[in-house]
Design an enzyme around this catalytic site. Structure first.
Site, PDB file in Angstrom:
ATOM      1  N   ARG A  95       5.744  76.098  -5.457  1.00 59.35           N
ATOM      2  CA  ARG A  95       4.512  75.762  -4.730  1.00 59.35           C
ATOM      3  C   ARG A  95       3.815  74.555  -5.359  1.00 59.35           C
ATOM      4  O   ARG A  95       3.157  73.780  -4.672  1.00 59.35           O
ATOM      5  CB  ARG A  95       3.562  76.957  -4.721  1.00 59.35           C
ATOM      6  CG  ARG A  95       4.045  78.131  -3.880  1.00 59.35           C
ATOM      7  CD  ARG A  95       3.022  79.256  -3.900  1.00 59.35           C
ATOM      8  NE  ARG A  95       3.455  80.406  -3.110  1.00 59.35           N
ATOM      9  CZ  ARG A  95       2.720  81.502  -2.910  1.00 59.35           C
ATOM     10  NH1 ARG A  95       1.509  81.580  -3.457  1.00 59.35           N
ATOM     11  NH2 ARG A  95       3.175  82.487  -2.169  1.00 59.35           N
TER      12      ARG A  95
ATOM     13  N   HIS B 221       3.605  51.285 -10.008  1.00 55.64           N
ATOM     14  CA  HIS B 221       4.931  51.888  -9.992  1.00 55.64           C
ATOM     15  C   HIS B 221       5.468  52.035 -11.415  1.00 55.64           C
ATOM     16  O   HIS B 221       4.913  51.501 -12.375  1.00 55.64           O
ATOM     17  CB  HIS B 221       5.871  51.048  -9.139  1.00 55.64           C
ATOM     18  CG  HIS B 221       5.561  51.113  -7.677  1.00 55.64           C
ATOM     19  ND1 HIS B 221       6.319  50.488  -6.716  1.00 55.64           N
ATOM     20  CD2 HIS B 221       4.560  51.752  -7.001  1.00 55.64           C
ATOM     21  CE1 HIS B 221       5.812  50.717  -5.521  1.00 55.64           C
ATOM     22  NE2 HIS B 221       4.737  51.477  -5.667  1.00 55.64           N
TER      23      HIS B 221
ATOM     24  N   ALA C  99      10.607  86.187   9.185  1.00 53.37           N
ATOM     25  CA  ALA C  99      11.989  86.182   9.629  1.00 53.37           C
ATOM     26  C   ALA C  99      12.171  85.458  10.966  1.00 53.37           C
ATOM     27  O   ALA C  99      13.193  84.802  11.195  1.00 53.37           O
ATOM     28  CB  ALA C  99      12.490  87.622   9.741  1.00 53.37           C
TER      29      ALA C  99
ATOM     30  N   GLU D 206       8.010  50.754 -12.915  1.00 53.37           N
ATOM     31  CA  GLU D 206       8.387  49.500 -13.572  1.00 53.37           C
ATOM     32  C   GLU D 206       7.181  48.820 -14.214  1.00 53.37           C
ATOM     33  O   GLU D 206       7.283  48.250 -15.301  1.00 53.37           O
ATOM     34  CB  GLU D 206       9.029  48.546 -12.551  1.00 53.37           C
ATOM     35  CG  GLU D 206      10.302  49.072 -11.925  1.00 53.37           C
ATOM     36  CD  GLU D 206      10.055  49.768 -10.597  1.00 53.37           C
ATOM     37  OE1 GLU D 206      10.871  49.589  -9.684  1.00 53.37           O
ATOM     38  OE2 GLU D 206       9.040  50.494 -10.482  1.00 53.37           O
TER      39      GLU D 206
ATOM     40  N   CYS E 128       7.625  45.076  -7.123  1.00 55.95           N
ATOM     41  CA  CYS E 128       8.017  45.188  -8.521  1.00 55.95           C
ATOM     42  C   CYS E 128       9.110  44.187  -8.894  1.00 55.95           C
ATOM     43  O   CYS E 128       9.203  43.774 -10.051  1.00 55.95           O
ATOM     44  CB  CYS E 128       8.513  46.605  -8.806  1.00 55.95           C
ATOM     45  SG  CYS E 128       7.198  47.841  -8.789  1.00 55.95           S
TER      46      CYS E 128
ATOM     47  N   LEU F 262      10.217  82.946  12.099  1.00 55.98           N
ATOM     48  CA  LEU F 262      10.047  81.522  11.830  1.00 55.98           C
ATOM     49  C   LEU F 262      11.302  80.953  11.171  1.00 55.98           C
ATOM     50  O   LEU F 262      11.768  79.863  11.536  1.00 55.98           O
ATOM     51  CB  LEU F 262       8.830  81.310  10.927  1.00 55.98           C
ATOM     52  CG  LEU F 262       8.551  79.866  10.483  1.00 55.98           C
ATOM     53  CD1 LEU F 262       8.347  78.954  11.681  1.00 55.98           C
ATOM     54  CD2 LEU F 262       7.326  79.830   9.559  1.00 55.98           C
ATOM     55  N   ASN F 263      11.867  81.691  10.227  1.00 59.50           N
ATOM     56  CA  ASN F 263      13.108  81.249   9.587  1.00 59.50           C
ATOM     57  C   ASN F 263      14.209  81.031  10.615  1.00 59.50           C
ATOM     58  O   ASN F 263      14.939  80.032  10.567  1.00 59.50           O
ATOM     59  CB  ASN F 263      13.569  82.278   8.554  1.00 59.50           C
ATOM     60  CG  ASN F 263      12.658  82.355   7.342  1.00 59.50           C
ATOM     61  OD1 ASN F 263      11.797  81.498   7.151  1.00 59.50           O
ATOM     62  ND2 ASN F 263      12.845  83.372   6.529  1.00 59.50           N
ATOM     63  N   ALA F 264      14.327  81.979  11.546  1.00 61.80           N
ATOM     64  CA  ALA F 264      15.364  81.891  12.573  1.00 61.80           C
ATOM     65  C   ALA F 264      15.164  80.660  13.447  1.00 61.80           C
ATOM     66  O   ALA F 264      16.119  79.938  13.763  1.00 61.80           O
ATOM     67  CB  ALA F 264      15.369  83.154  13.433  1.00 61.80           C
TER      68      ALA F 264
ATOM     69  N   ASP G 236       0.351  90.542   5.468  1.00 60.03           N
ATOM     70  CA  ASP G 236       0.161  90.476   4.015  1.00 60.03           C
ATOM     71  C   ASP G 236      -1.198  89.942   3.574  1.00 60.03           C
ATOM     72  O   ASP G 236      -1.573  90.112   2.417  1.00 60.03           O
ATOM     73  CB  ASP G 236       1.246  89.589   3.392  1.00 60.03           C
ATOM     74  CG  ASP G 236       2.641  90.151   3.587  1.00 60.03           C
ATOM     75  OD1 ASP G 236       2.766  91.373   3.776  1.00 60.03           O
ATOM     76  OD2 ASP G 236       3.605  89.355   3.560  1.00 60.03           O
TER      77      ASP G 236
END
Length: 368
Positions: free
Chosen positions: A188, A54, A302, A56, A88, A304-306, A204
């Site tokens: 990404r 970690h 669109a 620390e 830690c 999937l977004n909804a 696409d």
């Protein structure tokens, strides 16, 4: 410079260190630590990857004997439990740290104030709350999944000034400019997974990889929502599945033969409840979190977004606004049924505006 400003200065340095590991530590948080003695930084470090030391510990190792009697600034409460690494809090006590300044407490029930208590019981002075909001923001992914059992989900889309993400003919290349597209690849690079619906793949034929010109880049896990397994075997997604981990979320009723064909091509299949066109996305996200996919960037489409908005599964939105107008009845970022009254619209809290060449990026949170 006052003590408060000194604290803020050193904590900001710790936050900057933590940010170096964004997208690399899941399911752990990103953490930075700075050790200060007599006004001088004697050690610093950040957590680089789950299972490794970690922040620390890195800072203590760099400070060595100078850690004794020093102050540590750390962006998150030191852990108090045995996980992949030892606690830690005990390491700080053993090193002789006299004061620990924490930006925020750890929401993990395994810690949640215990690290602070252990330090105090050993005579170490503690302070909590320096740049707390900034620390929570940089660890928004960790805070979300550790408290809800669901990954942090962001929508990303580019649209014209009349609200279109594609023309009526389906053309969307390119709405946004080169600088905006480069920024998307930076996103990404820090998200664990990238998600699209099958219609986006069919239209696409994307790669959904990270195309930054740097050795530090890494590709997110590709996640395709495909209720009937329409993913073509000759698609870019399938052809590159041996290079980039790819998961298809599909229905329990999906044909086994299709599953086997995709699996032969290195595609992982996750079946969830629901109808093929209305999959149980909550179950899907819980399963993805079990795979240490703690953050997901959704890039279409669109429908999937909804669905994600309807089920209140979205935490953050990146909207790239381009100075273009297409007119007509093109495709909007969010389809679905929509609302009848403006009072029922999804209300977001804008966190940032940014100019990217000719485009404007608006970053907002849902805050359900």
């Amino acid at each position: 410079m006052t003590a408060v400003n000194d604290d803020a200065f050193y904590m900001q340095r710790a936050l900057n260190l933590a940010a170096k590991a964004l997208g690399r530590t899941s399911p752990n948080p990103v953490v930075g630590a700075v050790i200060v003695k007599e006004g001088q930084i004697v050690g610093e470090g950040y957590h680089k990857k789950a299972g490794t030391p970690h922040a620390e510990i890195h800072a203590l190792k760099q400070a060595g004997e100078k850690a004794k009697g020093a102050t540590m600034y750390v962006t998150l409460e030191p852990c108090s439990h045995y996980g992949r690494t030892p606690p830690c809090a005990y390491a700080l006590i053993e090193a002789g740290i006299k004061k620990v300044v924490m930006a925020t407490l750890d929401p993990n029930p395994k810690v949640a104030g215990r690290g602070k208590k252990i330090l105090e019981e050993a005579g170490v002075e503690t302070v909590v709350g320096v740049l707390e909001e900034e620390a929570k923001r940089i660890n928004e992914v960790f805070f979300k999944h550790i408290t809800t059992g669901l990954p942090f989900v962001s929508l990303k889309y580019a649209m014209t000034m009349d609200g279109k993400i594609a023309t009526l003919a389906g053309d969307s290349r390119w709405i946004s400019g080169e600088e905006s597209r480069s920024y998307v690849h930076k996103l990404r690079n820090i998200y664990d997974g990238i998600m699209v619906g099958i219609n986006t793949v069919l239209k696409d034929d994307p790669m959904l990889n990270c195309r930054l010109d740097t050795e530090e880049k890494r590709d997110p896990v590709r996640i395709i929502i495909d209720g009937t397994l329409m993913l073509p075997l000759d698609s870019n997604i399938v052809k590159t599945a041996h290079q980039q981990r790819t998961i298809v979320i599909t229905a329990l009723s999906a044909e086994e033969e299709k599953c086997r064909e995709l699996e032969k091509n290195n595609i992982e299949i996750l079946k969830v409840a629901g109808e093929p066109d209305h999959l149980d996305l909550v179950e899907a996200f819980k399963m993805l979190l079990m795979e240490d996919i703690c953050s997901i960037l959704v890039e279409g489409g669109a429908r999937l977004n909804a669905s994600l908005l309807e089920h209140r599964l979205v935490d953050k939105v990146y909207c790239f606004l381009a100075p273009k107008i297409t007119g007509g009845t093109g495709i909007t970022p969010v389809e679905g049924k929509g609302v009848d009254f403006m009072k029922d619209a999804y209300t977001l809290k804008i966190a940032e505006y940014r100019r990217l060449d000719e485009d404007i990026l608006v970053v907002a949170y849902t805050g359900w």
